[in-house]
Structure formats: structure tokens, C-alpha cells
Motif scaffolding. Structure first.
Motif, PDB file in Angstrom:
ATOM      1  N   ASP A  68     -23.248   0.422  -6.941  1.00  0.00           N
ATOM      2  CA  ASP A  68     -21.878   0.518  -7.449  1.00  0.00           C
ATOM      3  C   ASP A  68     -21.261   1.886  -7.172  1.00  0.00           C
ATOM      4  O   ASP A  68     -20.080   1.987  -6.823  1.00  0.00           O
ATOM      5  CB  ASP A  68     -21.842   0.242  -8.952  1.00  0.00           C
ATOM      6  N   SER A  69     -22.040   2.936  -7.316  1.00  0.00           N
ATOM      7  CA  SER A  69     -21.500   4.279  -7.104  1.00  0.00           C
ATOM      8  C   SER A  69     -21.116   4.491  -5.645  1.00  0.00           C
ATOM      9  O   SER A  69     -20.106   5.133  -5.349  1.00  0.00           O
ATOM     10  CB  SER A  69     -22.485   5.352  -7.556  1.00  0.00           C
ATOM     11  N   ALA A  71     -20.101   2.147  -3.633  1.00  0.00           N
ATOM     12  CA  ALA A  71     -18.866   1.378  -3.431  1.00  0.00           C
ATOM     13  C   ALA A  71     -17.676   2.097  -4.056  1.00  0.00           C
ATOM     14  O   ALA A  71     -16.582   2.126  -3.478  1.00  0.00           O
ATOM     15  CB  ALA A  71     -19.015  -0.014  -4.015  1.00  0.00           C
ATOM     16  N   ASP A  72     -17.876   2.705  -5.220  1.00  0.00           N
ATOM     17  CA  ASP A  72     -16.787   3.429  -5.883  1.00  0.00           C
ATOM     18  C   ASP A  72     -16.319   4.630  -5.064  1.00  0.00           C
ATOM     19  O   ASP A  72     -15.144   4.989  -5.107  1.00  0.00           O
ATOM     20  CB  ASP A  72     -17.223   3.908  -7.272  1.00  0.00           C
ATOM     21  N   GLY A  74     -16.178   4.698  -1.949  1.00  0.00           N
ATOM     22  CA  GLY A  74     -15.471   4.229  -0.763  1.00  0.00           C
ATOM     23  C   GLY A  74     -16.299   4.196   0.497  1.00  0.00           C
ATOM     24  O   GLY A  74     -15.765   3.980   1.585  1.00  0.00           O
ATOM     25  N   HIS A  77     -17.215  -1.286   1.159  1.00  0.00           N
ATOM     26  CA  HIS A  77     -16.260  -2.104   0.428  1.00  0.00           C
ATOM     27  C   HIS A  77     -16.940  -2.665  -0.814  1.00  0.00           C
ATOM     28  O   HIS A  77     -18.152  -2.900  -0.821  1.00  0.00           O
ATOM     29  CB  HIS A  77     -15.760  -3.242   1.328  1.00  0.00           C
ATOM     30  N   LYS A  78     -16.160  -2.882  -1.848  1.00  0.00           N
ATOM     31  CA  LYS A  78     -16.716  -3.402  -3.106  1.00  0.00           C
ATOM     32  C   LYS A  78     -17.343  -4.780  -2.919  1.00  0.00           C
ATOM     33  O   LYS A  78     -18.324  -5.108  -3.576  1.00  0.00           O
ATOM     34  CB  LYS A  78     -15.639  -3.457  -4.174  1.00  0.00           C
ATOM     35  N   ASN A  79     -16.785  -5.586  -2.017  1.00  0.00           N
ATOM     36  CA  ASN A  79     -17.349  -6.910  -1.775  1.00  0.00           C
ATOM     37  C   ASN A  79     -18.726  -6.818  -1.128  1.00  0.00           C
ATOM     38  O   ASN A  79     -19.593  -7.649  -1.384  1.00  0.00           O
ATOM     39  CB  ASN A  79     -16.429  -7.740  -0.887  1.00  0.00           C
ATOM     40  N   LYS A  80     -18.931  -5.805  -0.289  1.00  0.00           N
ATOM     41  CA  LYS A  80     -20.247  -5.624   0.320  1.00  0.00           C
ATOM     42  C   LYS A  80     -21.277  -5.274  -0.751  1.00  0.00           C
ATOM     43  O   LYS A  80     -22.391  -5.797  -0.743  1.00  0.00           O
ATOM     44  CB  LYS A  80     -20.212  -4.525   1.380  1.00  0.00           C
ATOM     45  N   ALA A  81     -20.895  -4.415  -1.672  1.00  0.00           N
ATOM     46  CA  ALA A  81     -21.791  -4.046  -2.765  1.00  0.00           C
ATOM     47  C   ALA A  81     -22.111  -5.270  -3.616  1.00  0.00           C
ATOM     48  O   ALA A  81     -23.272  -5.505  -3.971  1.00  0.00           O
ATOM     49  CB  ALA A  81     -21.162  -2.948  -3.613  1.00  0.00           C
ATOM     50  N   ALA A  82     -21.093  -6.066  -3.911  1.00  0.00           N
ATOM     51  CA  ALA A  82     -21.291  -7.263  -4.718  1.00  0.00           C
ATOM     52  C   ALA A  82     -22.200  -8.251  -3.999  1.00  0.00           C
ATOM     53  O   ALA A  82     -23.051  -8.895  -4.628  1.00  0.00           O
ATOM     54  CB  ALA A  82     -19.943  -7.915  -5.025  1.00  0.00           C
TER      55      ALA A  82
END
Length: 97
Positions: A68-69, A71-72, A74, A77-82
Motif C-alpha cells: 500500500d505504501s 502505491a500511495d 505513486g 498504480h493502486k490497481n496493481k497493488a490491489a
């Protein structure tokens, strides 16, 4: 002949020289974060391969904050982290079956 994208160019303007200095630091920081991201994912995958669900879940819980960190900040992408978190969680869940 094509030149490498990492070829150094001499910048004459002061703001350009400063930007080049900052880019070196940012590149080093991003490389370290990317390496940490890959390492935590590999650690969870190794724990899943051993078959110990409790250990894998514990490592995954710690890995979630790192993912998460990154992705935060930058870097990804947040979707890749998810997507990574979802796939790791599915592997851990499959250990119970």
C-alpha cells in the motif's frame, strides 16, 4: 545509431542541473522501494509454498502495508497493488483447502 535512454547529457541551465541531481536521488529511492515491494511478495510466495498457513498469513499482513505504501507514493498504480494483494490472499486462502 540509437543512443541509450540513460545517456548522460550535459545541462547548461542551473534549474536543469538541479533537476538532474534530484533525479538521481529520486531514482535511487524508487529503485529501493521497488526492490522492497518485490521482496515482500517473494517472501509471501515462499511462505505459501512451504504450506504453513499461519506463517504465510502473518507475512502477508506485514506485506500489505508495504504494498500500500508503494502505491500511495505513486510508484505503482493502486490497481496493481490491489491485484497483487488479491492474488496473494487467494493463494493463502487456498492453503486451507
Amino acid at each position: 545509431m540509437a543512443t541509450s535512454s540513460k545517456a548522460k547529457k550535459t545541462v547548461r541551465i542551473a534549474s536543469g542541473r538541479k533537476r538532474a541531481r534530484q533525479d538521481v536521488k529520486l531514482n535511487a529511492a524508487n529503485t529501493a522501494l521497488r526492490s522492497k515491494f518485490r521482496t515482500v511478495i517473494k517472501n509471501v510466495q515462499k511462505a505459501v509454498v512451504t504450506g504453513d498457513k499461519s506463517k504465510a498469513a502473518e507475512i502477508f499482513k506485514a506485506a500489505q502495508s508495504v504494498i500500500d505504501s508503494v502505491a500511495d507514493k505513486g510508484l505503482f498504480h493502486k490497481n496493481k497493488a490491489a491485484r497483487h494483494k488479491s492474488r496473494l490472499a487467494a493463494k493463502i486462502k487456498a492453503l486451507a483447502a
